[in-house]
Design an enzyme around this catalytic site. Sequence first.
Site, PDB file in Angstrom:
ATOM      1  N   ARG A  67     -21.393  -0.702 -50.247  1.00 42.85           N
ATOM      2  CA  ARG A  67     -21.337  -1.948 -49.457  1.00 42.85           C
ATOM      3  C   ARG A  67     -21.437  -1.612 -47.976  1.00 42.85           C
ATOM      4  NH1 ARG A  67     -16.596  -3.701 -48.302  1.00 42.85           N
ATOM      5  NH2 ARG A  67     -15.769  -3.598 -50.422  1.00 42.85           N
ATOM      6  N   TYR A 119     -35.479 -23.455 -40.023  1.00 41.90           N
ATOM      7  CA  TYR A 119     -35.244 -23.311 -41.449  1.00 41.90           C
ATOM      8  C   TYR A 119     -34.036 -24.149 -41.888  1.00 41.90           C
ATOM      9  CZ  TYR A 119     -34.543 -21.177 -45.955  1.00 41.90           C
ATOM     10  OH  TYR A 119     -34.388 -20.978 -47.285  1.00 41.90           O
ATOM     11  N   ASP A 191     -35.375 -15.914 -34.648  1.00 42.72           N
ATOM     12  CA  ASP A 191     -35.729 -15.732 -36.057  1.00 42.72           C
ATOM     13  C   ASP A 191     -37.237 -15.474 -36.081  1.00 42.72           C
ATOM     14  OD1 ASP A 191     -36.560 -16.088 -38.699  1.00 42.72           O
ATOM     15  OD2 ASP A 191     -34.968 -17.538 -39.144  1.00 42.72           O
ATOM     16  N   LYS A 216     -39.755 -12.769 -46.979  1.00 42.67           N
ATOM     17  CA  LYS A 216     -41.058 -13.362 -46.672  1.00 42.67           C
ATOM     18  C   LYS A 216     -42.091 -12.260 -46.394  1.00 42.67           C
ATOM     19  CE  LYS A 216     -38.386 -16.907 -47.148  1.00 42.67           C
ATOM     20  NZ  LYS A 216     -37.808 -17.676 -46.058  1.00 42.67           N
TER      21      LYS A 216
HETATM   22  C1  LIG Z   1     -36.492 -18.110 -45.746  1.00 45.55           C
HETATM   23  C2  LIG Z   1     -36.049 -18.167 -44.355  1.00 45.55           C
HETATM   24  C3  LIG Z   1     -34.730 -17.883 -44.005  1.00 45.55           C
HETATM   25  C4  LIG Z   1     -33.672 -17.561 -45.055  1.00 45.55           C
HETATM   26  O1  LIG Z   1     -33.960 -16.367 -45.692  1.00 45.55           O
HETATM   27  P1  LIG Z   1     -33.509 -16.047 -47.220  1.00 45.55           P
HETATM   28  O2  LIG Z   1     -34.027 -14.677 -47.422  1.00 45.55           O
HETATM   29  O3  LIG Z   1     -34.162 -17.085 -48.094  1.00 45.55           O
HETATM   30  O4  LIG Z   1     -32.040 -16.163 -47.264  1.00 45.55           O
HETATM   31  C5  LIG Z   1     -34.382 -17.911 -42.671  1.00 45.55           C
HETATM   32  N1  LIG Z   1     -35.297 -18.209 -41.715  1.00 45.55           N
HETATM   33  C6  LIG Z   1     -36.574 -18.481 -42.022  1.00 45.55           C
HETATM   34  C7  LIG Z   1     -37.543 -18.795 -40.928  1.00 45.55           C
HETATM   35  C8  LIG Z   1     -36.996 -18.479 -43.340  1.00 45.55           C
HETATM   36  O5  LIG Z   1     -38.260 -18.771 -43.636  1.00 45.55           O
END
Ligand SMILES: *Cc1c(COP(=O)(O)O)cnc(C)c1O
Length: 405
Positions: A67, A119, A191, A216
Amino acid sequence: MIEKPKEINELDWEAPGGAPSYSPATLAVHGFTPFDPHTGAISVPIYQSSTFRHPGLRQSTGYDYSRCINPTRTELENTLARLEHGQYGLAFATGMGAISGLIKLFQPGDHLIVSEDLYGGTYRLFTEFYAKYGFQFSWIDTSDTAKVEAALQPNTKGLFIETPSNPMMKITDIRACAGLIRQREGLLIVDNTFLSPYYQNPLDIGADLVVHSGTKYLSGHNDTLSGFIVHSKADIEEKLRVIQRSEGASLAPFDAWLTLRGLKTLAVRMERHEANAARIARWLREQPQIDRVFYPGFMDHSGYALNRSQARGNGGMISFYARKPGYVPIILKQVSLILFAESLGGVESLITYPLEQTHAAIPEAMRLAAGVNDRLLRLSVGIEDSGDLMADLEQALGRCSLEAP
Ligand SMILES: *Cc1c(COP(=O)(O)O)cnc(C)c1O
């Protein structure tokens, strides 16, 4: 206090000329440690071990419990740090795990300015949980720097942006935001999921922290979840490590390995995603069933010049308004190559209905003000043949004209 592990590649490998000078394409392929010094393995081993034996009392190999720290995860964290031009990288089980971690850098009573179209999961986390714990949020169209400035309060400690935004593809000025938040000694968090470090490196132009959903583009194959924070501040690093160790959202070794494997093709994938998206966005604009197309690569997009000044590409995401709400269910039913599924950034093209999927958590008035209405669809353009993708869209749009003229 356990000594920080020696990075594996300190043992006997030195990048010729210093690794950070490599281009992102090369860094993505070779990662932080180009081979395992113990065996020569080209692929980083999956250290599928929850715990690590200590040689003796108060002695450690640098690894104790997974962890807290795991060698496969460490390799990925170091690779991400390099790709994002940061000193430190932290890997989490999901993008939301990373965002849940970094929000804990703030205190009850702190005020954060957040992009209004971001998001949906981030929106939900902030409003349903952190607002309750005494954090204050202002939801602002951050693509308008004047609005960001007007929203600053004496207790503003953070500015959290997505650029391009999700799903309206608005561009926020990273440099200007960095200047504004610095006056408050706050943190600018970007982000960077949509453009990936292949196209944009916010830390280079004033951001304090970058977060990613590695689910992604970074892993890129719609087969694993992961999330990251990258930054260069030693004091914050200590706090974030404690948060990561304590919260239990650390990335598992196998998922770290899948992300490392996906990353190797980041450059070729991003270039193909973008080339396909540019063609499809231009083509969509000409279709009578489509009203507006949002893509930062259009020269008449309001953020075109700004995006070019802070990013090296426009990415593979397109949003568009169908001419009538009645077209939406037809398109979603009729596409066959393009899959109707939420998520983005993978090799397979996906189409999403933000209103009911990614952005369902956002209240109606706010959603509509941001432009997320019942005619909006979001396309994550994959790396298939762009002609095949357009043919699929063309037959689906043709059905709209027939079934809901
Ligand atoms: C998908 C996404 C998230 C969240 O990520 P997860 O891996 O699904 O928890 C945060 N920000 C953006 C821009 C995203 O596309």
